[in-house]
Structures are given as structure tokens and as C-alpha cells.
Design an enzyme around this catalytic site. Structure first.
Site, PDB file in Angstrom:
ATOM      1  N   CYS A   2     112.057  24.501 -38.655  1.00 23.22           N
ATOM      2  CA  CYS A   2     112.624  23.254 -39.161  1.00 23.22           C
ATOM      3  C   CYS A   2     111.723  22.723 -40.276  1.00 23.22           C
ATOM      4  O   CYS A   2     110.504  22.888 -40.231  1.00 23.22           O
ATOM      5  CB  CYS A   2     112.755  22.145 -38.127  1.00 23.22           C
ATOM      6  N   ARG A  27     112.580  27.412 -43.667  1.00 24.95           N
ATOM      7  CA  ARG A  27     112.087  27.122 -42.320  1.00 24.95           C
ATOM      8  C   ARG A  27     113.205  26.995 -41.296  1.00 24.95           C
ATOM      9  O   ARG A  27     112.951  26.878 -40.099  1.00 24.95           O
ATOM     10  CB  ARG A  27     111.289  25.814 -42.323  1.00 24.95           C
ATOM     11  N   TRP A  74     116.263  24.561 -37.535  1.00 23.38           N
ATOM     12  CA  TRP A  74     116.381  25.855 -36.851  1.00 23.38           C
ATOM     13  C   TRP A  74     116.463  25.491 -35.379  1.00 23.38           C
ATOM     14  O   TRP A  74     115.489  25.014 -34.801  1.00 23.38           O
ATOM     15  CB  TRP A  74     115.154  26.714 -37.140  1.00 23.38           C
ATOM     16  N   ASN A 100     110.068  18.457 -36.055  1.00 22.51           N
ATOM     17  CA  ASN A 100     109.862  19.909 -36.036  1.00 22.51           C
ATOM     18  C   ASN A 100     108.968  20.192 -34.843  1.00 22.51           C
ATOM     19  O   ASN A 100     107.849  19.685 -34.778  1.00 22.51           O
ATOM     20  CB  ASN A 100     109.183  20.331 -37.344  1.00 22.51           C
ATOM     21  N   GLY A 101     109.470  20.982 -33.890  1.00 22.84           N
ATOM     22  CA  GLY A 101     108.660  21.286 -32.710  1.00 22.84           C
ATOM     23  C   GLY A 101     109.511  21.214 -31.454  1.00 22.84           C
ATOM     24  O   GLY A 101     110.746  21.235 -31.529  1.00 22.84           O
ATOM     25  N   GLU A 485     107.385  48.732 -40.615  1.00 26.19           N
ATOM     26  CA  GLU A 485     107.698  47.623 -41.517  1.00 26.19           C
ATOM     27  C   GLU A 485     109.034  47.873 -42.227  1.00 26.19           C
ATOM     28  O   GLU A 485     109.843  46.953 -42.394  1.00 26.19           O
ATOM     29  CB  GLU A 485     106.539  47.440 -42.513  1.00 26.19           C
ATOM     30  N   LYS A 489     112.246  45.378 -41.970  1.00 27.24           N
ATOM     31  CA  LYS A 489     112.886  44.785 -43.152  1.00 27.24           C
ATOM     32  C   LYS A 489     114.387  45.033 -43.117  1.00 27.24           C
ATOM     33  O   LYS A 489     115.186  44.134 -43.383  1.00 27.24           O
ATOM     34  CB  LYS A 489     112.334  45.372 -44.465  1.00 27.24           C
ATOM     35  N   GLU A 492     116.160  42.961 -40.246  1.00 25.82           N
ATOM     36  CA  GLU A 492     116.179  41.494 -40.314  1.00 25.82           C
ATOM     37  C   GLU A 492     117.082  40.954 -41.416  1.00 25.82           C
ATOM     38  O   GLU A 492     117.623  39.869 -41.290  1.00 25.82           O
ATOM     39  CB  GLU A 492     114.771  40.914 -40.442  1.00 25.82           C
ATOM     40  N   HIS A 508     110.027  63.262 -28.780  1.00 26.69           N
ATOM     41  CA  HIS A 508     109.886  62.776 -27.395  1.00 26.69           C
ATOM     42  C   HIS A 508     111.017  61.821 -27.020  1.00 26.69           C
ATOM     43  O   HIS A 508     110.875  61.009 -26.124  1.00 26.69           O
ATOM     44  CB  HIS A 508     108.525  62.106 -27.213  1.00 26.69           C
ATOM     45  N   LYS A 607     111.361  31.126 -41.545  1.00 24.86           N
ATOM     46  CA  LYS A 607     110.146  31.669 -42.156  1.00 24.86           C
ATOM     47  C   LYS A 607     108.903  31.357 -41.337  1.00 24.86           C
ATOM     48  O   LYS A 607     108.000  32.166 -41.232  1.00 24.86           O
ATOM     49  CB  LYS A 607     110.030  31.074 -43.559  1.00 24.86           C
TER      50      LYS A 607
HETATM   51  C1  F6R Z   1     109.335  39.530 -41.268  1.00 25.44           C
HETATM   52  C2  F6R Z   1     108.698  38.248 -41.134  1.00 25.44           C
HETATM   53  C3  F6R Z   1     108.176  37.858 -39.809  1.00 25.44           C
HETATM   54  C4  F6R Z   1     106.772  37.262 -39.957  1.00 25.44           C
HETATM   55  C5  F6R Z   1     106.279  36.732 -38.604  1.00 25.44           C
HETATM   56  C6  F6R Z   1     104.859  36.219 -38.700  1.00 25.44           C
HETATM   57  O1  F6R Z   1     109.732  39.761 -42.578  1.00 25.44           O
HETATM   58  O2  F6R Z   1     108.591  37.506 -42.070  1.00 25.44           O
HETATM   59  O3  F6R Z   1     108.169  38.938 -38.931  1.00 25.44           O
HETATM   60  O4  F6R Z   1     105.923  38.249 -40.446  1.00 25.44           O
HETATM   61  O5  F6R Z   1     107.120  35.702 -38.184  1.00 25.44           O
HETATM   62  O6  F6R Z   1     104.766  35.169 -39.606  1.00 25.44           O
HETATM   63  P1  F6R Z   1     103.375  34.708 -40.184  1.00 25.44           P
HETATM   64  O7  F6R Z   1     102.835  35.839 -40.999  1.00 25.44           O
HETATM   65  O8  F6R Z   1     103.689  33.513 -41.007  1.00 25.44           O
HETATM   66  O9  F6R Z   1     102.491  34.416 -39.018  1.00 25.44           O
END
Ligand code: F6R
Length: 612
Positions: A2, A27, A74, A100-101, A485, A489, A492, A508, A607
Site C-alpha cells: 500500500c 506498492r 494492496w 499501510n500495514g 530468476e 520473472k 510473475e 531426478h 513492489k
Molecule cells: C521479483 C520481486 C520480488 C522481490 C521480493 C523482495 O521480481 O521483485 O520477488 O525481489 O519481494 O523484495 P526486496 O528486494 O525489496 O526485499
């Protein structure tokens, strides 16, 4: 999660709030709302959807007023709809709150308020808080500030709050515990927000509230105190932040812009730290901690998501060059399993946002157990950056796209700098090797620029697999975390099911998934695993899988077996993740665009994950 924004001063609050909310949409973006107070009283407008839907909804309405708060959500409690959207107004209309929280004890507070005659419109914990504040205000005849503090002394949980009171329209109240709040200080006006991005175009003077602090802002000034009314002298931070950085800069999406920024963001990460002429690495942020780090019995990396994958690359780097044992832990698992932490362990917390709740909780626990805690964060002044003993900022610039790209490569660069410097200090790397590793690091921006030149070809490869329902990513050694990774990507932002594996693990179990519909992205560069990975490709082809291989430039063997090859320039094995991840970022970007997905704001994500 949020985003919250607030303004008080001489201008109209609404345009400032709406622009700020748009900057904070990364956010959370399932509903949005705003509240302003003007001569006509309180106006609250909110709706399900994005900030753009809110703007559309209020078109033509008079939202003038020079004090206001806004929110982009969010959802945690209650489905995303108009009623659950913030701001939330207390039953008698005295207080309006954006939050937010999570208020963890909201059920028992709500039950007590219901007994007192309060009724609720939404399913949110925030409405409970608004009513708790109002009940103190009305029943105990407190000021708005006192009522807020009385309520916050009763709540358990996390909050970043913006609060206005209709009886005291000349003040805006902010409070923080667990969820970040930045206050922008300017002449006769104040801004509040979940991070600096909505504020920096108005002022570069910022105050970051600490936990259990409450700020009361008015156009005449501000005060900060803790929940027990003890005055706090604020630390004003000067932020060097270019507002242009937070626009798309001509790209269709932030994600694409951020992928393209990597040559620059990596150079920024190394700036002032890596000296190519003298072949030295100078990490000022951890200089004092270096002796303890160099004699650590063990390094434990804690992180989540993409930052966790950077940490896995770090494990290979630290073990190869520094020869210190490393464990890489999901922060959420680490914090709850009573891990054994000794005072000669060093914890490295990696976080782009610096606000991830699980990572923050993990470092607090490690601190309690006496470990030295270092941070690798991107957001300057973030909670993790402030709560670690020392650290290294990645300086990648603001990352707005929800899918992390440039933050990952900058995190890996920081870990590489640390591993090389530690290796040299511990006598594991000779001078010539050290110089060559530093030359290799310095060359990375130009190698990434070469990969970006292949973007049209990578787009066509993506087109071939845009309808795939599943995908497998394989890599070995330094490229195993890159396989993880790449898969993250893709899933998500494209909502395509994808799995990353160490290539040798395939036989396996996952090999059973392979048929002619399964794209398999194989990281198959000229490193020490080359022959083995060629065998893995043959195993996939023997089962009619589709192979897209990321190969070293000039490779002629793999193109004979793979369906597509994408070439990347040669570099040291230890630095390969920085180059090899780029085509995978672009593939996930183009597949998502071709599938019509919202690349910068994928469904269900946010984010900054400030809830556990
Ligand atoms: C994936 C992504 C998330 C963040 C994760 C940690 O693209 O953005 O998996 O990497 O939420 O976030 P931070 O790095 O801000 O602790």
C-alpha cells in the site's frame, strides 16, 4: 504494501496527492482513494481499481482543499472493492485514516468498539483503528494528537499512517511502526508518503519517522514525539534524487526502461568503489565492519524473491573467492525456525526496497543473537538500511516496475565487490587474479549493452513461446540462480508456470514434464560445465522438448541442437550471472507484453512487501 500520501500547506492537496499515488502504485493497485478537507467540510472519494479509475470517477468534481490524504491499496483484510478502499472514516466522521500495514489485534478491538455501539462499513482493520481513535477522542475529550497516540498504544501490529481530523482541519498527523513514512519539509508546507518518490519534486529535505513516532504537521511547522509524548529532535536527510528518474523515459514500461538502464545502474553501483586504474575496491560503507567480516566463521544471507536469488549468486562468490562458508536463507523461513546464530556469524540482508517485512524481522532476530548484520539495499534511508550495523547501497536508482531487474544486477555487483575484496584481504586471491576480476567487473556495463543490442532477436524468440503454458529454466554453477530468476520473472509478469532447476537435477524428476510443448531455457555458456550442459540439452531434445539456449558468442555446437540460440559475450564465470540474466529478463518482458499482461503492475503483487 500500500502507498500513502498526504499534504498540508498553501496549495491544493488533490493534484499533489493524485500524482504521488501514481508514483506509489507499484506498492499496490487494487483500489485507491483520497480525502480532503475544505471550507465545505470533508470530502472522501474512493473506488476499486487504479488511481486512474479514481481520477476518472471524480472528473468535474470540486476537490479543492489544502489538507488531504490518499491511498493506493494492496488488500490484506477484505476483498478489493469500493467499501474496503481507503481512506476510512470513523463512525461519527471525526477522523479519516489511510494505513499501510496490519493491525493484528483488530478483532478484539472491534469487539470492544461494537459493545460501545460502534458499527462498521468495511471488513478492514483500518476502519477499526479510525474508530478506536475516535472513541478516545470523544470519550476522553482528548486532542486529535492525544487520541491517535492513545489508540496506537493499544494496537499490536504494523502501521504507516496518515490521519486528518475534521475538528482540527489545520493539522495532518503521520505515524509509523514497521511500515515506512517519509515526511517532506518545505517552506510552509509538508508532504508525507510511504517513500520519497512522491515528495522529491517538491523538496529534498526528508525526515524518516522511526517506529512509534508521531508527527503533527501544520502549515506553521511540525512536531515529532513518541507514543509517550517525549519530544524527538528530527534528523533531516538531504535526498539526492532526480524526479526524472521516476518517469518512463520514452519506454513503454518501467520494466523495459529498467532493463535498459542496467549498464548505467551497474556503473553507478561501482562508482567510487571500484578503481580500475589502481585495481582496488573500496567499500566505505562496510570499512569498519571489514575485520569482523573477514574473520567470520560463516556468512548467512537473508532475503526474499529476486534478492534471494542474488544471495545465491553471492554464495558461489563468497565461497569461491573469500573461502567463507555461506548459507542463503529465505528470510521468512529463517526468522521462524530458531536458527543457530553465533556471534562470529555475519548476516547479510539483501533487499531492494529495504522494507520487506520478513527480511527486517530476520535482521532484528540476528541482532538479538549478537551477529553483525550488514545490509545491501537500494532505497536510501529504508528501514533495513537504518537497522543494519553497516551496509552498501546498490545505488541502482528507483526501481518502479514490480518485477525486479536492475536491482538484481546491482545486488550481484555489490556481492562480487565484497567477495573479491574479502578474497584479496584473506589472501585467497593473488594480485594478478584480483586485477583481472576488477577488469572483468568494469567491463560488465558494456557487455550488457551488447546483449541489449540483440533485443530484436530476443523479441522474436519470445514470440515463438508466447502461448506456452509452462517453461523450465536450467543452469549450473553460477547460472543456477539465474535459472531460478528467469523462471520467477516469467511467472510473475506473464502468469506462465515456470520452474528453475540446476540442470543436472532434471533427470531426478522434472524430465518427466518434457514433451514437444515444453520450452526449456538452458544457460549453456562456455564455462566449466559446458560439456555437461550440452548433455543436458541432448536429454531434452531426445524427449522432443523445445530448447532455447543462452550461449557464448561464437558457439557453433549448441546451435546444431537447440531450436533457438541467444548469444551473450564471454566473461569470467563468476560474473556471468550479470550478463546471462538480461536475455531472460527481456524474454519474460516480451512474453508478458504479447500475452496482454500488465507488465509493471502484475496481478496480486506489490513492489514493497511490508506484510509477512
Ligand atoms: C521479483 C520481486 C520480488 C522481490 C521480493 C523482495 O521480481 O521483485 O520477488 O525481489 O519481494 O523484495 P526486496 O528486494 O525489496 O526485499
Amino acid at each position: 504494501m500500500c502507498g500513502i500520501v498526504g499534504y498540508i500547506g498553501g496549495r491544493s492537496a488533490w493534484p499533489i496527492i493524485v500524482k504521488g499515488l501514481q508514483r506509489l502504485e507499484y506498492r499496490g493497485y487494487d483500489s485507491a482513494g483520497v480525502a480532503v478537507i475544505n471550507d465545505g467540510g470533508l470530502l472522501v472519494r474512493k473506488c476499486k481499481g487504479k488511481v486512474a479509475d479514481l481520477v476518472q470517477m471524480v472528473k468535474g468534481q470540486d476537490l479543492s482543499g489544502s489538507v488531504g490524504i490518499g491511498h493506493t491499496r494492496w488488500a490484506t483484510h477484505g476483498v478489493p472493492n469500493d467499501v474496503n478502499a481507503h481512506p476510512h472514516t470513523s463512525m461519527n466522521g471525526k477522523f479519516v485514516v489511510v494505513h499501510n500495514g496490519i493491525i493484528e489485534n483488530y478483532r478484539e478491538i472491534k469487539a470492544r468498539l461494537v459493545e460501545k455501539g460502534y458499527s462498521f462499513k468495511s471488513q478492514t482493520d483500518t476502519e477499526v483503528l479510525a474508530n478506536l481513535i475516535e472513541s478516545f477522542y470523544l470519550n476522553e475529550k482528548l486532542t486529535a494528537e492525544q487520541a491517535v497516540k492513545a489508540a496506537l498504544r493499544r494496537v499490536i501490529g504494523a502501521y504507516g499512517l496518515g490521519i486528518i481530523c475534521t475538528d482540527e482541519p489545520g493539522i495532518l498527523i503521520a505515524a509509523r511502526k514497521g511500515s515506512p513514512i517519509a515526511i517532506g519539509v518545505a517552506q510552509g508546507e509538508y508532504f508525507l508518503a510511504s517513500d520519497a518518490t512522491p515528495i522529491v519534486e517538491y523538496t529534498d529535505q526528508l525526515i524518516y519517522l522511526d517506529d512509534e513516532q508521531v508527527a503533527v504537521l501544520s502549515s506553521d511547522g511540525y512536531t515529532i514525539s513518541n507514543l509517550n509524548d517525549v519530544h524527538v529532535d528530527p534528523v533531516i536527510t538531504h535526498v539526492d534524487f532526480d524526479a526524472d528518474n521516476i518517469d518512463k523515459g520514452g519506454f513503454d514500461h518501467y520494466m523495459l526502461k529498467e532493463i535498459h538502464e542496467q549498464p548505467q545502474s551497474i556503473a553507478d553501483t561501482m562508482r567510487g568503489r571500484v578503481q580500475s586504474e589502481t585495481h582496488t575496491i573500496n567499500l566505505g560503507g562496510i570499512a569498519d565492519a571489514m575485520p569482523r567480516l573477514a574473520s567470520a566463521r560463516r556468512i548467512i544471507v537473508v532475503a526474499c524473491g529476486t534478492s534471494f536469488h542474488a544471495g545465491l549468486v553471492g554464495e558461489y562468490l563468497f565461497e569461491q573467492f573469500a573461502r567463507i562458508p555461506v548459507e542463503v536463507e529465505y528470510a521468512s523461513e529463517f526468522r521462524y525456525r530458531d536458527p543457530i546464530i553465533n556471534d562470529d556469524d555475519v548476516i547479510i540482508a539483501i533487499s531492494q526496497s529495504g522494507e520487506t517485512a520478513d527480511t527486517l524481522a530476520a535482521i532484528r532476530m540476528a541482532h538479538e543473537k549478537g551477529a553483525l548484520v550488514l545490509g545491501v539495499c537500494n532505497v536510501v534511508g529504508s528501514s533495513i538500511a537504518r537497522e543494519t550495523d553497516a551496509g552498501i547501497y546498490t545505488h541502482a536508482g528507483p526501481e518502479i516496475g514490480v518485477a525486479s531487474t536492475k536491482a538484481f544486477t546491482s545486488q550481484v555487483v555489490v556481492l562480487a565487490m565484497m567477495a573479491f575484496a574479502l578474497g584479496r584481504r584473506r589472501g585467497n586471491i593473488d594480485e594478478a587474479t584480483y586485477a583481472s576480476l576488477i577488469d572483468g567487473l568494469v567491463a560488465i556495463p558494456s557487455l550488457i549493452a551488447q546483449v541489449l543490442d540483440s533485443e530484436p532477436q530476443i523479441r522474436e524468440v519470445s514470440r515463438a513461446y508466447q502461448l506456452a503454458q509452462n517453461a523450465i529454466y536450467l543452469g549450473r554453477g553460477y547460472l543456477y540462480p539465474v535459472a531460478l530468476e528467469g523462471a520467477l520473472k516469467l511467472k510473475e509478469i506473464s502468469y506462465v508456470h515456470a520452474e528453475g532447476y540446476p540442470a543436472a537435477e532434471m533427470k531426478h524428476g522434472p524430465i518427466a514434464l518434457i514433451d514437444n510443448c515444453m520450452p526449456v531455457f538452458v544457460l549453456a555458456t562456455h564455462d566449466k560445465f559446458y560439456d555437461k550442459i550440452v548433455n543436458n540439452i541432448q536429454e531434452v531434445k531426445a524427449r522432443r522438448g523445445q530448447v532455447v539456449a543462452i550461449v557464448t558468442k561464437g558457439d557453433c555446437e549448441i546451435s546444431k541442437m537447440a531450436d533457438y540460440v541467444i548469444e551473450i559475450p564471454e566473461c569470467d564465470d563468476a560474473l556471468l550471472p550479470l550478463v546471462a540474466v538480461v536475455p531472460l529478463q527481456l524474454i519474460s518482458y516480451y512474453v508478458a507484453v504479447m500475452r496482454g499482461c500488465n507488465v509493471d503492475q502484475p496481478r496480486n503483487l506489490a513492489k514493497s512487501v511490508t506484510v509477512e
